[in-house]
Design a protein around this motif. Structure first.
Motif, PDB file in Angstrom:
ATOM      1  N   ILE A   1      -6.311  -3.160 -23.923  1.00 36.35           N
ATOM      2  CA  ILE A   1      -4.792  -4.041 -23.877  1.00 36.35           C
ATOM      3  C   ILE A   1      -4.427  -3.415 -22.123  1.00 36.35           C
ATOM      4  O   ILE A   1      -3.961  -4.278 -21.250  1.00 36.35           O
TER       5      ILE A   1
ATOM      6  N   ILE B   1      -5.747  -4.565 -19.632  1.00 34.99           N
ATOM      7  CA  ILE B   1      -4.536  -6.553 -19.591  1.00 34.99           C
ATOM      8  C   ILE B   1      -3.180  -5.889 -18.734  1.00 34.99           C
ATOM      9  O   ILE B   1      -2.849  -7.244 -17.823  1.00 34.99           O
ATOM     10  N   TYR B   2      -2.965  -4.977 -19.592  1.00 34.41           N
ATOM     11  CA  TYR B   2      -1.023  -4.383 -19.072  1.00 34.41           C
ATOM     12  C   TYR B   2      -1.233  -3.697 -18.711  1.00 34.41           C
ATOM     13  O   TYR B   2      -1.748  -2.842 -18.856  1.00 34.41           O
TER      14      TYR B   2
ATOM     15  N   TYR C   1     -11.742  -8.796 -24.644  1.00 31.31           N
ATOM     16  CA  TYR C   1     -10.972  -9.035 -25.313  1.00 31.31           C
ATOM     17  C   TYR C   1     -11.062 -10.041 -26.962  1.00 31.31           C
ATOM     18  O   TYR C   1     -11.285  -9.346 -27.866  1.00 31.31           O
TER      19      TYR C   1
ATOM     20  N   TYR D   1     -11.015  -9.133 -18.585  1.00 31.49           N
ATOM     21  CA  TYR D   1     -11.291  -8.171 -19.826  1.00 31.49           C
ATOM     22  C   TYR D   1     -10.640  -8.932 -21.309  1.00 31.49           C
ATOM     23  O   TYR D   1     -10.565  -8.570 -22.209  1.00 31.49           O
ATOM     24  N   THR D   2      -9.617  -9.958 -20.758  1.00 32.04           N
ATOM     25  CA  THR D   2      -9.278 -10.934 -21.290  1.00 32.04           C
ATOM     26  C   THR D   2     -10.525 -11.794 -21.866  1.00 32.04           C
ATOM     27  O   THR D   2     -10.122 -12.070 -23.311  1.00 32.04           O
TER      28      THR D   2
ATOM     29  N   ALA E   1      -8.938  -8.178 -15.233  1.00 31.01           N
ATOM     30  CA  ALA E   1      -8.312  -8.698 -15.724  1.00 31.01           C
ATOM     31  C   ALA E   1      -8.780  -9.880 -16.737  1.00 31.01           C
ATOM     32  O   ALA E   1      -8.557  -9.704 -18.641  1.00 31.01           O
ATOM     33  N   LEU E   2      -8.781 -10.737 -15.828  1.00 29.41           N
ATOM     34  CA  LEU E   2      -9.360 -11.956 -16.503  1.00 29.41           C
ATOM     35  C   LEU E   2     -11.158 -12.018 -17.403  1.00 29.41           C
ATOM     36  O   LEU E   2     -10.777 -12.273 -18.672  1.00 29.41           O
TER      37      LEU E   2
ATOM     38  N   MET F   1       2.170  -8.329 -16.770  1.00 29.56           N
ATOM     39  CA  MET F   1       0.830  -9.138 -16.705  1.00 29.56           C
ATOM     40  C   MET F   1       0.292  -8.301 -15.622  1.00 29.56           C
ATOM     41  O   MET F   1       0.926  -8.094 -14.115  1.00 29.56           O
TER      42      MET F   1
END
Lengths: 164, 119
Positions: A159, A162-163, A66, A62-63, A59-60, A53
Protein backbone atom coordinates in the motif's frame (compact mmCIF):
# COMPACT_ATOMS: atom_id res chain seq x y z
CA UNK A 1 -4.25 19.09 -5.55
CA UNK A 2 -7.87 19.98 -6.23
CA UNK A 3 -7.52 18.98 -9.89
CA UNK A 4 -6.20 15.55 -8.92
CA UNK A 5 -9.13 14.70 -6.64
CA UNK A 6 -11.48 15.98 -9.38
CA UNK A 7 -9.89 13.68 -11.96
CA UNK A 8 -9.83 10.64 -9.66
CA UNK A 9 -13.46 11.01 -8.57
CA UNK A 10 -14.51 11.64 -12.20
CA UNK A 11 -12.82 8.42 -13.31
CA UNK A 12 -14.38 6.40 -10.49
CA UNK A 13 -17.88 7.75 -11.17
CA UNK A 14 -17.45 7.13 -14.90
CA UNK A 15 -16.37 3.51 -14.33
CA UNK A 16 -19.37 2.89 -12.05
CA UNK A 17 -21.67 4.38 -14.71
CA UNK A 18 -20.18 2.26 -17.50
CA UNK A 19 -20.49 -0.91 -15.41
CA UNK A 20 -24.11 -0.08 -14.57
CA UNK A 21 -25.23 0.62 -18.12
CA UNK A 22 -22.82 -1.89 -19.72
CA UNK A 23 -23.11 -0.19 -23.11
CA UNK A 24 -20.87 2.13 -25.11
CA UNK A 25 -23.59 4.10 -26.95
CA UNK A 26 -22.62 7.72 -27.56
CA UNK A 27 -25.73 9.00 -25.76
CA UNK A 28 -24.93 6.98 -22.65
CA UNK A 29 -21.28 8.06 -22.70
CA UNK A 30 -22.16 11.78 -22.95
CA UNK A 31 -24.81 11.56 -20.22
CA UNK A 32 -22.38 9.73 -17.92
CA UNK A 33 -19.54 12.16 -18.56
CA UNK A 34 -21.69 15.23 -17.92
CA UNK A 35 -23.24 13.84 -14.73
CA UNK A 36 -19.86 12.62 -13.38
CA UNK A 37 -18.24 15.97 -14.11
CA UNK A 38 -21.03 17.90 -12.34
CA UNK A 39 -20.99 15.55 -9.36
CA UNK A 40 -17.22 15.67 -8.93
CA UNK A 41 -17.24 19.46 -9.27
CA UNK A 42 -19.95 19.82 -6.64
CA UNK A 43 -18.76 17.19 -4.17
CA UNK A 44 -14.98 17.42 -4.52
CA UNK A 45 -14.46 21.07 -3.56
CA UNK A 46 -12.89 20.26 -0.25
CA UNK A 47 -12.46 16.51 -0.34
CA UNK A 48 -9.06 15.31 0.81
CA UNK A 49 -9.61 11.58 0.53
CA UNK A 50 -7.53 11.08 -2.62
CA UNK A 51 -4.78 13.40 -1.46
CA UNK A 52 -2.04 10.83 -0.89
CA UNK A 53 -2.71 8.88 -4.07
CA UNK A 54 0.18 8.47 -6.48
CA UNK A 55 -0.77 8.66 -10.15
CA UNK A 56 1.99 6.82 -12.02
CA UNK A 57 2.33 3.50 -13.86
CA UNK A 58 4.10 1.76 -10.97
CA UNK A 59 1.15 2.52 -8.68
CA UNK A 60 -1.13 0.78 -11.18
CA UNK A 61 1.13 -2.30 -11.29
CA UNK A 62 1.20 -2.45 -7.49
CA UNK A 63 -2.60 -2.10 -7.38
CA UNK A 64 -2.91 -5.23 -9.51
CA UNK A 65 -0.33 -7.09 -7.39
CA UNK A 66 -2.23 -5.98 -4.31
CA UNK A 67 -5.52 -7.34 -5.70
CA UNK A 68 -3.96 -10.77 -6.23
CA UNK A 69 -2.36 -10.81 -2.76
CA UNK A 70 -5.69 -9.76 -1.31
CA UNK A 71 -7.74 -12.47 -3.05
CA UNK A 72 -5.17 -15.11 -2.06
CA UNK A 73 -5.31 -14.00 1.58
CA UNK A 74 -9.13 -13.94 1.49
CA UNK A 75 -9.31 -17.56 0.32
CA UNK A 76 -6.68 -18.57 2.88
CA UNK A 77 -8.62 -16.87 5.67
CA UNK A 78 -11.80 -18.71 4.70
CA UNK A 79 -10.11 -22.10 4.72
CA UNK A 80 -8.61 -21.16 8.09
CA UNK A 81 -12.02 -20.25 9.57
CA UNK A 82 -13.55 -23.41 8.07
CA UNK A 83 -10.83 -25.54 9.69
CA UNK A 84 -11.36 -23.94 13.10
CA UNK A 85 -15.16 -24.24 12.91
CA UNK A 86 -15.15 -27.87 11.82
CA UNK A 87 -12.59 -29.26 14.27
CA UNK A 88 -14.34 -30.59 17.42
CA UNK A 89 -11.98 -28.99 19.96
CA UNK A 90 -12.51 -25.46 18.49
CA UNK A 91 -8.80 -24.46 18.37
CA UNK A 92 -8.99 -20.72 19.14
CA UNK A 93 -6.82 -18.53 21.30
CA UNK A 94 -8.45 -15.10 20.97
CA UNK A 95 -7.29 -11.74 22.23
CA UNK A 96 -7.01 -8.05 21.36
CA UNK A 97 -3.55 -6.81 20.41
CA UNK A 98 -2.18 -3.39 19.51
CA UNK A 99 -0.17 -2.75 16.34
CA UNK A 100 1.42 0.32 14.78
CA UNK A 101 1.03 1.66 11.27
CA UNK A 102 3.24 4.05 9.35
CA UNK A 103 0.62 4.98 6.73
CA UNK A 104 -0.64 8.55 6.91
CA UNK A 105 -3.37 9.17 4.32
CA UNK A 106 -6.95 8.25 5.38
CA UNK A 107 -7.67 6.28 2.20
CA UNK A 108 -4.56 4.12 2.64
CA UNK A 109 -5.51 3.47 6.24
CA UNK A 110 -9.01 2.46 5.23
CA UNK A 111 -7.65 -0.01 2.67
CA UNK A 112 -5.19 -1.39 5.23
CA UNK A 113 -7.78 -1.93 7.97
CA UNK A 114 -10.31 -3.41 5.56
CA UNK A 115 -7.66 -5.85 4.34
CA UNK A 116 -6.76 -6.77 7.91
CA UNK A 117 -10.41 -7.53 8.64
CA UNK A 118 -10.72 -9.81 5.63
CA UNK A 119 -7.53 -11.80 6.19
CA UNK A 120 -6.77 -14.80 8.39
CA UNK A 121 -8.07 -14.50 11.92
CA UNK A 122 -7.87 -10.74 12.40
CA UNK A 123 -10.57 -8.12 12.92
CA UNK A 124 -9.95 -4.38 13.26
CA UNK A 125 -11.72 -2.93 16.28
CA UNK A 126 -10.47 0.64 16.58
CA UNK A 127 -7.79 3.04 15.44
CA UNK A 128 -6.32 5.75 17.67
CA UNK A 129 -3.61 7.91 16.10
CA UNK A 130 -1.02 5.40 14.88
CA UNK A 131 -2.26 2.40 16.86
CA UNK A 132 -4.71 -0.12 15.49
CA UNK A 133 -6.46 -2.45 17.93
CA UNK A 134 -7.00 -5.87 16.40
CA UNK A 135 -8.98 -8.85 17.61
CA UNK A 136 -6.84 -11.88 16.75
CA UNK A 137 -8.45 -15.30 16.78
CA UNK A 138 -5.15 -17.10 17.39
CA UNK A 139 -2.79 -14.82 19.32
CA UNK A 140 0.83 -15.68 18.60
CA UNK A 141 2.40 -12.70 20.29
CA UNK A 142 1.08 -9.84 22.44
CA UNK A 143 4.20 -7.79 21.82
CA UNK A 144 3.52 -4.67 19.76
CA UNK A 145 6.39 -4.87 17.25
CA UNK A 146 6.10 -8.62 16.74
CA UNK A 147 2.35 -8.45 16.13
CA UNK A 148 2.90 -5.55 13.72
CA UNK A 149 5.41 -7.66 11.83
CA UNK A 150 2.97 -10.56 11.55
CA UNK A 151 -0.28 -8.72 10.71
CA UNK A 152 0.43 -5.37 9.12
CA UNK A 153 3.72 -5.54 7.23
CA UNK A 154 2.77 -7.67 4.22
CA UNK A 155 0.00 -5.22 3.24
CA UNK A 156 1.71 -2.04 4.31
CA UNK A 157 4.68 -2.64 2.03
CA UNK A 158 2.43 -2.76 -1.03
CA UNK A 159 0.00 0.00 0.00
CA UNK A 160 2.87 2.39 0.72
CA UNK A 161 3.83 2.07 -2.97
CA UNK A 162 0.35 3.22 -4.04
CA UNK A 163 -0.23 5.94 -1.44
CA UNK A 164 2.13 8.39 0.23
CA UNK B 1 -22.66 -22.80 -23.24
CA UNK B 2 -23.56 -26.03 -21.43
CA UNK B 3 -20.12 -26.44 -19.82
CA UNK B 4 -20.03 -22.81 -18.66
CA UNK B 5 -23.34 -23.30 -16.95
CA UNK B 6 -22.15 -26.44 -15.18
CA UNK B 7 -18.93 -24.76 -13.99
CA UNK B 8 -20.97 -21.78 -12.80
CA UNK B 9 -23.31 -24.06 -10.88
CA UNK B 10 -20.39 -25.72 -9.11
CA UNK B 11 -18.87 -22.37 -8.15
CA UNK B 12 -22.28 -21.29 -6.85
CA UNK B 13 -22.41 -24.48 -4.79
CA UNK B 14 -18.95 -23.87 -3.30
CA UNK B 15 -20.04 -20.33 -2.39
CA UNK B 16 -23.05 -21.64 -0.52
CA UNK B 17 -20.83 -24.17 1.28
CA UNK B 18 -18.68 -21.29 2.56
CA UNK B 19 -21.80 -19.41 3.71
CA UNK B 20 -22.96 -22.58 5.51
CA UNK B 21 -19.58 -22.89 7.27
CA UNK B 22 -19.88 -19.25 8.31
CA UNK B 23 -23.27 -19.83 9.88
CA UNK B 24 -21.90 -22.94 11.64
CA UNK B 25 -19.20 -20.65 13.01
CA UNK B 26 -21.87 -18.28 14.34
CA UNK B 27 -23.30 -21.16 16.40
CA UNK B 28 -20.02 -22.66 17.60
CA UNK B 29 -17.87 -19.65 18.49
CA UNK B 30 -17.85 -18.60 22.17
CA UNK B 31 -18.24 -14.80 22.05
CA UNK B 32 -19.37 -11.86 19.88
CA UNK B 33 -15.96 -11.02 18.44
CA UNK B 34 -15.15 -14.55 17.29
CA UNK B 35 -18.63 -14.80 15.80
CA UNK B 36 -18.11 -11.59 13.85
CA UNK B 37 -14.82 -13.01 12.55
CA UNK B 38 -16.44 -16.20 11.30
CA UNK B 39 -19.42 -14.33 9.87
CA UNK B 40 -17.51 -11.64 7.96
CA UNK B 41 -14.97 -13.82 6.22
CA UNK B 42 -17.27 -16.63 5.19
CA UNK B 43 -20.01 -14.33 3.97
CA UNK B 44 -17.60 -12.21 1.91
CA UNK B 45 -16.00 -15.10 0.02
CA UNK B 46 -19.32 -16.96 -0.17
CA UNK B 47 -21.05 -13.99 -1.79
CA UNK B 48 -18.14 -13.36 -4.15
CA UNK B 49 -18.15 -17.00 -5.28
CA UNK B 50 -21.92 -16.93 -5.77
CA UNK B 51 -21.63 -13.80 -7.90
CA UNK B 52 -18.85 -15.43 -9.97
CA UNK B 53 -21.07 -18.46 -10.50
CA UNK B 54 -23.99 -16.33 -11.63
CA UNK B 55 -21.67 -14.39 -13.95
CA UNK B 56 -20.59 -17.65 -15.61
CA UNK B 57 -24.19 -18.83 -15.98
CA UNK B 58 -25.50 -15.57 -17.47
CA UNK B 59 -22.46 -13.79 -18.97
CA UNK B 60 -24.40 -10.68 -20.03
CA UNK B 61 -24.77 -9.60 -16.38
CA UNK B 62 -21.04 -9.55 -15.60
CA UNK B 63 -20.63 -5.77 -15.29
CA UNK B 64 -23.40 -5.31 -12.74
CA UNK B 65 -22.22 -8.33 -10.77
CA UNK B 66 -18.68 -6.90 -10.71
CA UNK B 67 -20.11 -3.66 -9.29
CA UNK B 68 -21.94 -5.66 -6.60
CA UNK B 69 -18.72 -7.51 -5.72
CA UNK B 70 -16.81 -4.21 -5.33
CA UNK B 71 -19.48 -2.78 -3.02
CA UNK B 72 -19.47 -5.96 -0.92
CA UNK B 73 -15.67 -5.92 -0.57
CA UNK B 74 -15.75 -2.29 0.54
CA UNK B 75 -18.74 -2.35 2.90
CA UNK B 76 -18.55 -5.79 4.56
CA UNK B 77 -15.38 -5.21 6.63
CA UNK B 78 -16.54 -1.72 7.62
CA UNK B 79 -19.82 -3.00 9.04
CA UNK B 80 -18.13 -5.78 11.00
CA UNK B 81 -15.57 -3.34 12.39
CA UNK B 82 -18.35 -1.01 13.55
CA UNK B 83 -20.24 -3.90 15.16
CA UNK B 84 -17.10 -5.06 17.00
CA UNK B 85 -16.24 -1.58 18.24
CA UNK B 86 -19.80 -0.88 19.36
CA UNK B 87 -19.99 -4.13 21.30
CA UNK B 88 -16.65 -3.42 22.98
CA UNK B 89 -17.82 0.07 23.95
CA UNK B 90 -21.10 -1.37 25.25
CA UNK B 91 -19.03 -3.57 27.57
CA UNK B 92 -19.80 -6.98 26.14
CA UNK B 93 -17.36 -9.40 27.75
CA UNK B 94 -14.80 -11.41 25.83
CA UNK B 95 -14.87 -15.18 26.25
CA UNK B 96 -12.96 -16.92 29.06
CA UNK B 97 -10.35 -18.22 26.62
CA UNK B 98 -9.19 -14.70 25.75
CA UNK B 99 -5.49 -14.19 26.41
CA UNK B 100 -5.08 -10.42 26.14
CA UNK B 101 -7.17 -7.25 25.86
CA UNK B 102 -4.97 -4.29 25.02
CA UNK B 103 -7.94 -2.14 23.98
CA UNK B 104 -9.53 -2.30 27.46
CA UNK B 105 -6.19 -1.50 29.07
CA UNK B 106 -5.77 1.48 26.73
CA UNK B 107 -9.26 2.83 27.47
CA UNK B 108 -8.75 2.46 31.22
CA UNK B 109 -5.44 4.29 31.06
CA UNK B 110 -7.07 7.11 29.10
CA UNK B 111 -9.95 7.40 31.58
CA UNK B 112 -7.57 7.54 34.52
CA UNK B 113 -5.55 10.26 32.83
CA UNK B 114 -8.72 12.32 32.28
CA UNK B 115 -9.78 11.90 35.93
CA UNK B 116 -6.31 12.90 37.02
CA UNK B 117 -6.63 16.15 35.08
CA UNK B 118 -10.00 16.98 36.63
CA UNK B 119 -9.08 16.50 40.28
Amino acid sequence: MKLKSFIVSFIILMIVWLLLTSSFDLAYLITGAVVSAILSLLLCKRCTIFKGMKLNPMALVYTIIYLFVFIFELIKSNLDVARRVLSPSLPINPGIVEVKTTLKSPMARMILTNSITLTPGTLTIDMVDDSIFIHWIDVKSTDKTEATEKIVKRFENIISKIYD
Amino acid sequence: METLEIIGAFILLSGSIFIFLGSLGLVRMPDVYNRIQAGTKASTLGTLLSLTGIALMTPSWWSRLLLLAIFIIITNPVSSHVLARASHKAGIKLSKRTVSDKYKAYNQAKEEAEHGNES
